[in-house]
Scaffold this motif. Structure first.
Motif, PDB file in Angstrom:
ATOM      1  N   ASN A 207      14.946  12.313   2.559  1.00 19.17           N
ATOM      2  CA  ASN A 207      16.507  12.463   2.913  1.00 19.17           C
ATOM      3  C   ASN A 207      15.614  13.864   3.899  1.00 19.17           C
ATOM      4  OD1 ASN A 207      18.363  14.024   3.541  1.00 19.17           O
ATOM      5  ND2 ASN A 207      18.419  15.699   1.747  1.00 19.17           N
ATOM      6  N   PRO A 208      16.522  13.562   4.987  1.00 17.52           N
ATOM      7  CA  PRO A 208      17.325  12.439   5.233  1.00 17.52           C
ATOM      8  C   PRO A 208      17.278  11.623   6.533  1.00 17.52           C
ATOM      9  CG  PRO A 208      16.945  14.389   7.554  1.00 17.52           C
ATOM     10  CD  PRO A 208      15.668  14.225   6.222  1.00 17.52           C
ATOM     11  N   THR A 209      16.088  10.825   6.464  1.00 15.54           N
ATOM     12  CA  THR A 209      16.334   9.701   6.943  1.00 15.54           C
ATOM     13  C   THR A 209      16.816   8.187   5.928  1.00 15.54           C
ATOM     14  OG1 THR A 209      13.829   8.674   6.232  1.00 15.54           O
ATOM     15  CG2 THR A 209      14.041   9.893   8.105  1.00 15.54           C
ATOM     16  N   GLY A 210      16.814   8.310   5.232  1.00 14.78           N
ATOM     17  CA  GLY A 210      16.793   7.205   3.867  1.00 14.78           C
ATOM     18  C   GLY A 210      15.663   6.229   3.901  1.00 14.78           C
ATOM     19  N   LYS A 211      13.959   6.519   4.798  1.00 12.59           N
ATOM     20  CA  LYS A 211      13.039   5.597   3.529  1.00 12.59           C
ATOM     21  C   LYS A 211      12.769   5.625   2.344  1.00 12.59           C
ATOM     22  CE  LYS A 211       8.567   6.201   4.583  1.00 12.59           C
ATOM     23  NZ  LYS A 211       7.739   4.344   5.475  1.00 12.59           N
ATOM     24  N   ILE A 212      12.546   4.311   2.087  1.00 16.43           N
ATOM     25  CA  ILE A 212      11.752   4.470   0.426  1.00 16.43           C
ATOM     26  C   ILE A 212       9.793   4.613   1.106  1.00 16.43           C
ATOM     27  CG2 ILE A 212      11.958   3.249  -1.648  1.00 16.43           C
ATOM     28  CD1 ILE A 212      14.680   2.479  -0.873  1.00 16.43           C
ATOM     29  N   PHE A 213       9.615   5.155   0.463  1.00 14.36           N
ATOM     30  CA  PHE A 213       7.839   5.105   0.505  1.00 14.36           C
ATOM     31  C   PHE A 213       7.281   3.665  -0.383  1.00 14.36           C
ATOM     32  CE2 PHE A 213       8.481   9.339   2.229  1.00 14.36           C
ATOM     33  CZ  PHE A 213       7.247   9.362   3.066  1.00 14.36           C
ATOM     34  N   THR A 214       6.899   3.041   0.473  1.00 18.80           N
ATOM     35  CA  THR A 214       6.492   1.683  -0.115  1.00 18.80           C
ATOM     36  C   THR A 214       4.886   2.226  -1.261  1.00 18.80           C
ATOM     37  OG1 THR A 214       4.643   1.359   1.416  1.00 18.80           O
ATOM     38  CG2 THR A 214       7.317   0.413   2.343  1.00 18.80           C
ATOM     39  N   VAL A 215       4.926   1.217  -2.147  1.00 19.82           N
ATOM     40  CA  VAL A 215       3.590   0.706  -2.709  1.00 19.82           C
ATOM     41  C   VAL A 215       2.063   1.284  -2.500  1.00 19.82           C
ATOM     42  CG1 VAL A 215       2.253  -0.340  -4.315  1.00 19.82           C
ATOM     43  CG2 VAL A 215       4.369  -0.071  -4.748  1.00 19.82           C
ATOM     44  N   GLU A 216       2.587   0.350  -0.556  1.00 17.45           N
ATOM     45  CA  GLU A 216       0.640   0.465  -0.249  1.00 17.45           C
ATOM     46  C   GLU A 216       0.997   2.407   0.263  1.00 17.45           C
ATOM     47  OE1 GLU A 216      -1.543  -1.377  -0.668  1.00 17.45           O
ATOM     48  OE2 GLU A 216      -0.388  -2.808  -1.301  1.00 17.45           O
ATOM     49  N   GLU A 217       2.314   2.848   0.959  1.00 17.07           N
ATOM     50  CA  GLU A 217       2.154   3.440   1.041  1.00 17.07           C
ATOM     51  C   GLU A 217       2.004   4.962   0.388  1.00 17.07           C
ATOM     52  OE1 GLU A 217       5.419   3.931   5.428  1.00 17.07           O
ATOM     53  OE2 GLU A 217       5.839   3.392   2.912  1.00 17.07           O
ATOM     54  N   LEU A 218       2.121   4.983  -1.007  1.00 20.67           N
ATOM     55  CA  LEU A 218       1.849   5.773  -2.398  1.00 20.67           C
ATOM     56  C   LEU A 218       0.940   5.155  -2.718  1.00 20.67           C
ATOM     57  CD1 LEU A 218       5.208   5.472  -4.331  1.00 20.67           C
ATOM     58  CD2 LEU A 218       4.311   6.977  -2.850  1.00 20.67           C
ATOM     59  N   LYS A 219       0.193   4.696  -2.485  1.00 23.41           N
ATOM     60  CA  LYS A 219      -1.487   4.170  -2.750  1.00 23.41           C
ATOM     61  C   LYS A 219      -2.599   5.045  -1.580  1.00 23.41           C
ATOM     62  CE  LYS A 219      -1.353   0.010  -5.249  1.00 23.41           C
ATOM     63  NZ  LYS A 219      -1.959  -1.321  -4.736  1.00 23.41           N
ATOM     64  N   GLY A 220      -1.803   4.688  -0.728  1.00 23.64           N
ATOM     65  CA  GLY A 220      -2.688   5.420  -0.057  1.00 23.64           C
ATOM     66  C   GLY A 220      -2.591   7.070   0.586  1.00 23.64           C
ATOM     67  N   ILE A 221      -1.808   7.731   0.029  1.00 21.72           N
ATOM     68  CA  ILE A 221      -1.237   9.391  -0.234  1.00 21.72           C
ATOM     69  C   ILE A 221      -1.822   9.379  -1.129  1.00 21.72           C
ATOM     70  CG2 ILE A 221       0.606  11.067  -1.144  1.00 21.72           C
ATOM     71  CD1 ILE A 221       2.644   9.495   0.605  1.00 21.72           C
TER      72      ILE A 221
END
Length: 366
Positions: A207-221
């Motif tokens: 919120n507010p963009t409507g983006k869903i973080f991908t698995v790869e992004e979450l792994k990086g975080i």
């Protein structure tokens, strides 16, 4: 006029949610939901949530010690920011500390100064909290209320959406999606972490963009967070059921990546308001390791003691019913959540068409 500044459903909850509330408050139903709930969580709701998250995550969740409920996610976050996360601050400590401060404050001969009292919560003066811009406005206000400092990490836009000059109406799939448009620079994220960084707030679906973080992004975080054992992640997942293409763009909880790599550092927060169109009921919850959940409940005990019992009880019933096949106007859905996403997708297309008519080209939420 339509107010786009505050997000809430302008339609009533589904009938099965309303009926659940009727059963909760009616003594004849025998649900015993008209008195105080336990401070951690009303057990019927805790049991349902523990079952859902255990199945979804593949991680066993104990309903008595790893679930906390509160008056919405805003209340969960407030309690987390005020709570001690290393096990040193218990409910008894909060009680006795409160009595001590009260006595000093009322003593005319004492030299107590409230501004000099050392805060014992997760966030205090000098502590930093990472916020990904843009963000839900309550985040920064609560950090400031706790005495902390916000450190901003922007989601960078990487594509330019072409202007629609044909005048033809286009389907939402023809536009650039928010997930591919707003990206997090992991190097920039890591560069913002200092020895004063205590918390990161991660909101996905965003919120507010409507983006869903991908698995790869979450792994990086998760890789970044795991380098800092004292860093806590507050994962706000209130929009987890409003997904427009769950097959290709599913919601993934960061606690599940890399075999639960940062589970012990993460509190996952969610609520029922947007999911069941009952934002006024204010039922939120936190799921996570025992030491973080205890930090929340130790504060909750002395703020509002417990969340509202009838609403917790009604949501416990609603969550179970929502898994079942669902029918609206003769159309069959696999469950309530499928209908919910379909209805939002229909409304998303209406907004896209309205923006086109106004000469704008939208970045479509995922």
């Amino acid at each position: 006029s339509i107010n786009l500044g505050q997000g809430f459903p302008d339609w009533d909850p589904p009938s099965f949610v309303v009926e659940s509330m009727h059963r909760s408050v009616d003594p004849v139903s025998g649900r015993n939901a008209n008195q105080y709930a336990r401070s951690y969580a009303h057990m019927p709701l805790a049991n349902v949530l523990a079952d859902e998250y255990s199945q979804s995550w593949g991680i066993p969740i104990a309903p008595k010690t790893q679930i906390a409920t509160a008056t919405g996610v805003t209340n969960v976050l407030f309690c987390l920011l005020q709570g001690k996360v290393n096990g040193e601050l218990t409910v008894q400590h909060v009680h006795y500390l409160g009595l001590f401060v009260a006595l000093l404050s009322s003593c005319g001969s004492c030299s107590y100064n409230s501004t000099n009292w050392t805060k014992t919560g997760l966030i205090g003066p000098g502590d930093e909290v990472l916020l990904m811009e843009p963000y839900f406005d309550i985040y920064s206000s609560q950090v400031q209320m706790a005495g902390g400092t916000c450190v901003y990490v922007p989601l960078r836009t990487t594509t330019t959406t072409a202007t629609n000059t044909t005048g033809d109406q286009r389907e939402s799939d023809d536009y650039d999606g928010a997930s591919n448009t707003f990206l997090l620079d992991l190097d920039e994220l890591e560069s913002k972490i200092t020895d004063r960084t205590k918390l990161m707030i991660l909101n996905s679906p965003h919120n507010p963009t409507g983006k869903i973080f991908t698995v790869e992004e979450l792994k990086g975080i998760a890789d970044v967070v795991s380098k800092h054992p004292k860093l806590v992640v507050a994962a706000d997942e209130v929009y987890q059921h409003i997904l427009f293409d769950p097959t290709n763009e599913p919601h993934v909880s960061i606690v599940t990546v890399d075999n639960g790599k940062i589970f012990d550092q993460t509190v996952t927060m969610s609520s029922s308001g947007k999911t069941f169109s009952c934002t006024g009921w204010k039922v939120g919850w936190a799921v996570g390791p025992k030491h973080l959940i205890q930090a929340i409940t130790a504060v909750q005990q002395w703020v509002n003691f417990s969340s509202v019992t009838p609403t917790q009880d009604a949501i416990a019933q609603a969550l179970q019913i929502a898994r079942e096949p669902y029918s609206v106007d003769g159309k069959e859905y696999g469950n309530y959540y499928s209908w919910l996403a379909d209805e939002y997708k229909r409304k998303r297309q209406l907004l896209i068409e309205a923006l086109e008519i106004a000469g704008m080209t939208p970045i479509v939420p995922n």
